[in-house]
Design a protein around this motif. Structure first.
Motif, PDB file in Angstrom:
ATOM      1  N   PHE A 151       0.883  -1.174   0.000  1.00  0.00           N
ATOM      2  CA  PHE A 151       0.000   0.000   0.000  1.00  0.00           C
ATOM      3  C   PHE A 151       0.915   1.217   0.000  1.00  0.00           C
ATOM      4  O   PHE A 151       1.505   1.518   1.039  1.00  0.00           O
ATOM      5  CB  PHE A 151      -0.892   0.032   1.240  1.00  0.00           C
ATOM      6  CG  PHE A 151      -1.850  -1.121   1.333  1.00  0.00           C
ATOM      7  CD1 PHE A 151      -2.951  -1.200   0.490  1.00  0.00           C
ATOM      8  CD2 PHE A 151      -1.641  -2.123   2.266  1.00  0.00           C
ATOM      9  CE1 PHE A 151      -3.838  -2.255   0.580  1.00  0.00           C
ATOM     10  CE2 PHE A 151      -2.534  -3.186   2.358  1.00  0.00           C
ATOM     11  CZ  PHE A 151      -3.624  -3.252   1.519  1.00  0.00           C
ATOM     12  N   VAL A 156       4.155   1.110   2.088  1.00  0.00           N
ATOM     13  CA  VAL A 156       4.099   0.040   3.097  1.00  0.00           C
ATOM     14  C   VAL A 156       3.907  -1.316   2.431  1.00  0.00           C
ATOM     15  O   VAL A 156       2.967  -1.497   1.663  1.00  0.00           O
ATOM     16  CB  VAL A 156       2.919   0.271   4.081  1.00  0.00           C
ATOM     17  CG1 VAL A 156       2.806  -0.875   5.086  1.00  0.00           C
ATOM     18  CG2 VAL A 156       3.067   1.597   4.793  1.00  0.00           C
ATOM     19  N   ALA A 186       2.532  -4.522   3.163  1.00  0.00           N
ATOM     20  CA  ALA A 186       1.686  -5.107   4.213  1.00  0.00           C
ATOM     21  C   ALA A 186       1.896  -6.607   4.318  1.00  0.00           C
ATOM     22  O   ALA A 186       1.818  -7.179   5.410  1.00  0.00           O
ATOM     23  CB  ALA A 186       0.226  -4.789   3.932  1.00  0.00           C
ATOM     24  N   ALA A 235       1.407  -9.399  15.726  1.00  0.00           N
ATOM     25  CA  ALA A 235       0.967  -8.179  16.408  1.00  0.00           C
ATOM     26  C   ALA A 235       0.076  -7.350  15.479  1.00  0.00           C
ATOM     27  O   ALA A 235      -0.025  -7.641  14.282  1.00  0.00           O
ATOM     28  CB  ALA A 235       2.193  -7.364  16.817  1.00  0.00           C
ATOM     29  N   ASN A 236      -0.548  -6.322  16.010  1.00  0.00           N
ATOM     30  CA  ASN A 236      -1.338  -5.410  15.185  1.00  0.00           C
ATOM     31  C   ASN A 236      -0.472  -4.849  14.067  1.00  0.00           C
ATOM     32  O   ASN A 236       0.675  -4.471  14.308  1.00  0.00           O
ATOM     33  CB  ASN A 236      -1.888  -4.251  16.025  1.00  0.00           C
ATOM     34  CG  ASN A 236      -3.115  -4.670  16.810  1.00  0.00           C
ATOM     35  OD1 ASN A 236      -3.859  -5.539  16.374  1.00  0.00           O
ATOM     36  ND2 ASN A 236      -3.303  -4.072  17.972  1.00  0.00           N
ATOM     37  N   GLY A 237      -1.007  -4.835  12.865  1.00  0.00           N
ATOM     38  CA  GLY A 237      -0.267  -4.313  11.719  1.00  0.00           C
ATOM     39  C   GLY A 237       0.637  -5.338  11.057  1.00  0.00           C
ATOM     40  O   GLY A 237       1.339  -5.018  10.098  1.00  0.00           O
ATOM     41  N   ALA A 238       0.623  -6.583  11.528  1.00  0.00           N
ATOM     42  CA  ALA A 238       1.506  -7.625  10.974  1.00  0.00           C
ATOM     43  C   ALA A 238       1.102  -8.047   9.561  1.00  0.00           C
ATOM     44  O   ALA A 238       1.911  -8.624   8.842  1.00  0.00           O
ATOM     45  CB  ALA A 238       1.531  -8.840  11.895  1.00  0.00           C
ATOM     46  N   GLY A 239      -0.155  -7.791   9.193  1.00  0.00           N
ATOM     47  CA  GLY A 239      -0.597  -8.143   7.838  1.00  0.00           C
ATOM     48  C   GLY A 239      -1.648  -9.240   7.787  1.00  0.00           C
ATOM     49  O   GLY A 239      -1.986  -9.728   6.703  1.00  0.00           O
ATOM     50  N   LYS A 240      -2.202  -9.602   8.934  1.00  0.00           N
ATOM     51  CA  LYS A 240      -3.147 -10.723   9.003  1.00  0.00           C
ATOM     52  C   LYS A 240      -4.426 -10.436   8.205  1.00  0.00           C
ATOM     53  O   LYS A 240      -4.870 -11.253   7.399  1.00  0.00           O
ATOM     54  CB  LYS A 240      -3.493 -11.046  10.475  1.00  0.00           C
ATOM     55  CG  LYS A 240      -2.276 -11.294  11.360  1.00  0.00           C
ATOM     56  CD  LYS A 240      -2.643 -11.569  12.797  1.00  0.00           C
ATOM     57  CE  LYS A 240      -3.378 -10.449  13.511  1.00  0.00           C
ATOM     58  NZ  LYS A 240      -2.575  -9.214  13.694  1.00  0.00           N
ATOM     59  N   THR A 241      -5.033  -9.285   8.454  1.00  0.00           N
ATOM     60  CA  THR A 241      -6.280  -8.960   7.750  1.00  0.00           C
ATOM     61  C   THR A 241      -6.022  -8.766   6.256  1.00  0.00           C
ATOM     62  O   THR A 241      -6.831  -9.189   5.417  1.00  0.00           O
ATOM     63  CB  THR A 241      -6.939  -7.707   8.372  1.00  0.00           C
ATOM     64  OG1 THR A 241      -7.316  -8.018   9.724  1.00  0.00           O
ATOM     65  CG2 THR A 241      -8.179  -7.286   7.608  1.00  0.00           C
ATOM     66  N   THR A 242      -4.877  -8.173   5.915  1.00  0.00           N
ATOM     67  CA  THR A 242      -4.536  -8.020   4.495  1.00  0.00           C
ATOM     68  C   THR A 242      -4.445  -9.389   3.824  1.00  0.00           C
ATOM     69  O   THR A 242      -4.943  -9.578   2.706  1.00  0.00           O
ATOM     70  CB  THR A 242      -3.207  -7.254   4.343  1.00  0.00           C
ATOM     71  OG1 THR A 242      -3.344  -5.968   4.961  1.00  0.00           O
ATOM     72  CG2 THR A 242      -2.835  -7.067   2.883  1.00  0.00           C
ATOM     73  N   PHE A 264      -8.743  -7.916  -2.094  1.00  0.00           N
ATOM     74  CA  PHE A 264      -7.580  -7.284  -2.726  1.00  0.00           C
ATOM     75  C   PHE A 264      -6.973  -8.247  -3.728  1.00  0.00           C
ATOM     76  O   PHE A 264      -7.026  -9.468  -3.520  1.00  0.00           O
ATOM     77  CB  PHE A 264      -6.474  -6.984  -1.701  1.00  0.00           C
ATOM     78  CG  PHE A 264      -6.816  -5.995  -0.627  1.00  0.00           C
ATOM     79  CD1 PHE A 264      -7.763  -4.992  -0.817  1.00  0.00           C
ATOM     80  CD2 PHE A 264      -6.152  -6.057   0.598  1.00  0.00           C
ATOM     81  CE1 PHE A 264      -8.041  -4.079   0.193  1.00  0.00           C
ATOM     82  CE2 PHE A 264      -6.439  -5.145   1.611  1.00  0.00           C
ATOM     83  CZ  PHE A 264      -7.381  -4.163   1.410  1.00  0.00           C
TER      84      PHE A 264
HETATM   85  N1  ADP Z   1      -6.531  -0.662   2.687  1.00  0.00           N
HETATM   86  C1  ADP Z   1      -5.328  -0.287   3.156  1.00  0.00           C
HETATM   87  N2  ADP Z   1      -4.714   0.825   2.716  1.00  0.00           N
HETATM   88  C2  ADP Z   1      -3.507   1.201   3.173  1.00  0.00           C
HETATM   89  N3  ADP Z   1      -2.799   0.519   4.098  1.00  0.00           N
HETATM   90  C3  ADP Z   1      -3.352  -0.607   4.578  1.00  0.00           C
HETATM   91  C4  ADP Z   1      -4.637  -1.075   4.143  1.00  0.00           C
HETATM   92  N4  ADP Z   1      -4.923  -2.223   4.804  1.00  0.00           N
HETATM   93  C5  ADP Z   1      -3.875  -2.454   5.610  1.00  0.00           C
HETATM   94  N5  ADP Z   1      -2.934  -1.498   5.490  1.00  0.00           N
HETATM   95  C6  ADP Z   1      -1.622  -1.454   6.182  1.00  0.00           C
HETATM   96  O1  ADP Z   1      -1.037  -2.744   6.046  1.00  0.00           O
HETATM   97  C7  ADP Z   1      -0.409  -3.142   7.253  1.00  0.00           C
HETATM   98  C8  ADP Z   1      -1.004  -4.449   7.748  1.00  0.00           C
HETATM   99  O2  ADP Z   1      -2.334  -4.204   8.227  1.00  0.00           O
HETATM  100  P1  ADP Z   1      -3.350  -5.356   8.592  1.00  0.00           P
HETATM  101  O3  ADP Z   1      -3.327  -6.366   7.517  1.00  0.00           O
HETATM  102  O4  ADP Z   1      -4.643  -4.711   8.906  1.00  0.00           O
HETATM  103  O5  ADP Z   1      -2.670  -5.955   9.902  1.00  0.00           O
HETATM  104  P2  ADP Z   1      -3.287  -6.885  11.051  1.00  0.00           P
HETATM  105  O6  ADP Z   1      -4.618  -7.399  10.616  1.00  0.00           O
HETATM  106  O7  ADP Z   1      -2.260  -7.951  11.256  1.00  0.00           O
HETATM  107  O8  ADP Z   1      -3.399  -5.997  12.272  1.00  0.00           O
HETATM  108  C9  ADP Z   1      -0.554  -1.970   8.222  1.00  0.00           C
HETATM  109  O9  ADP Z   1       0.607  -1.171   8.139  1.00  0.00           O
HETATM  110  C10 ADP Z   1      -1.770  -1.237   7.677  1.00  0.00           C
HETATM  111  O10 ADP Z   1      -1.717   0.109   8.003  1.00  0.00           O
END
Ligand code: ADP
Ligand code: MG
Length: 241
Positions: free
Chosen positions: A14, A17, A19, A38-45, A54
């Motif tokens: 992104f 970054v 992700a 941890a938070n921000g590790a990329g799990k939801t992505t 995506f």
């Molecule tokens: N739609 C998006 N646009 C920009 N940055 C994103 C988006 N989704 C996630 N990120 C970034 O990608 C990284 C991983 O986020 P995320 O997958 O939500 O982590 P987790 O679920 O592990 O907490 C973070 O730095 C987050 O800010």
């Protein structure tokens, strides 16, 4: 044997970054695999890349050995991948039962009008929502909305169910009930589950294998017992050296 799900060298950026960076792992049919970090590790992505929200910048996602990366979410859902959202998103003005019906109609299962009602009842029963079937989704407590999120995903008849923090924000008693619910759903349906959860105890009890992400990269995988003893995982994730 072909894995049910195989993620092969997948990456997503992104802007500046990264992700998710070059992540690979697989899930066998019927297996429960945990995704930690941890938070921000990329799990939801990673969930978004698997479920089609995506498109990856590079790498592949295979379901039964066939590439699905970049396909629209509804097509991936119909091929048997169901998911919940960390930020729950039921239709607020529909009842609990109607929300489940939407999942049944749009998911992978084929249901005639006649057995729709019966399938709704089964899923409401499985997720402990039967007594709330007539309530509007917006009226539910957080625990109720989390269960509805699970019910909606189950209604799509997944072979792979992806759960993104379905226990977050629940009291210990509610989380304990959610854990039992997931174990009995897994035992009854025999589906594969990919689960993101910060509750370590729940992960230990549910998962036969855990994949650990740190700043978008896979830094370890193994049994929950082995992972909690892995020095790289401890340093990166559990915060102790
Ligand atoms: N739609 C998006 N646009 C920009 N940055 C994103 C988006 N989704 C996630 N990120 C970034 O990608 C990284 C991983 O986020 P995320 O997958 O939500 O982590 P987790 O679920 O592990 O907490 C973070 O730095 C987050 O800010
Ligand atoms: Mg997340």
């Amino acid at each position: 044997m072909t894995a049910l799900l195989e993620v092969a060298g997948i990456s997503k950026r992104f802007g500046g970054v990264t992700a998710v960076r070059d992540v690979s792992f697989s899930v066998a049919a019927g297996q429960i695999v945990g995704l930690m970090g941890a938070n921000g590790a990329g799990k939801t992505t990673l969930f978004n890349l698997i479920s089609g929200s995506f498109s990856p910048d590079s790498g592949r996602v295979l379901l039964d050995g066939r590439e699905i990366q970049g396909q629209a979410p509804h097509r991936i859902c119909r091929q048997g991948i169901g998911r919940t959202y960390q930020i729950v998103r039921p239709f607020p003005n529909l009842t609990v039962r109607e929300n489940v019906a939407v999942g049944l109609i749009f998911g992978a299962g084929r249901h005639g009008r006649a057995d729709l009602r019966q399938r709704e009842d089964e899923i409401l029963e499985e997720t402990g929502l039967h007594s709330l079937a007539g309530q509007r989704a917006a009226e539910l407590t957080l625990a109720g909305r989390k269960r509805l999120e699970l019910a909606r995903a189950l209604a799509t008849s997944p072979r792979l169910l992806m759960l993104d923090e379905v226990m977050a924000g629940l009291t210990p008693a509610e989380a304990g009930r959610a854990l039992e619910m997931l174990q009995s759903i897994h035992a009854r349906r025999g589906l594969a589950i990919l689960v993101v959860e910060h509750n370590l105890r729940a992960m230990m009890q549910l998962c036969s294998r855990v994949v650990v992400l740190h700043h978008g990269e896979k830094i370890g995988q193994g049994t929950p017992e082995a992972i909690t003893r892995d020095p790289a995982v401890i340093a990166a994730y559990l915060g102790a050296a």
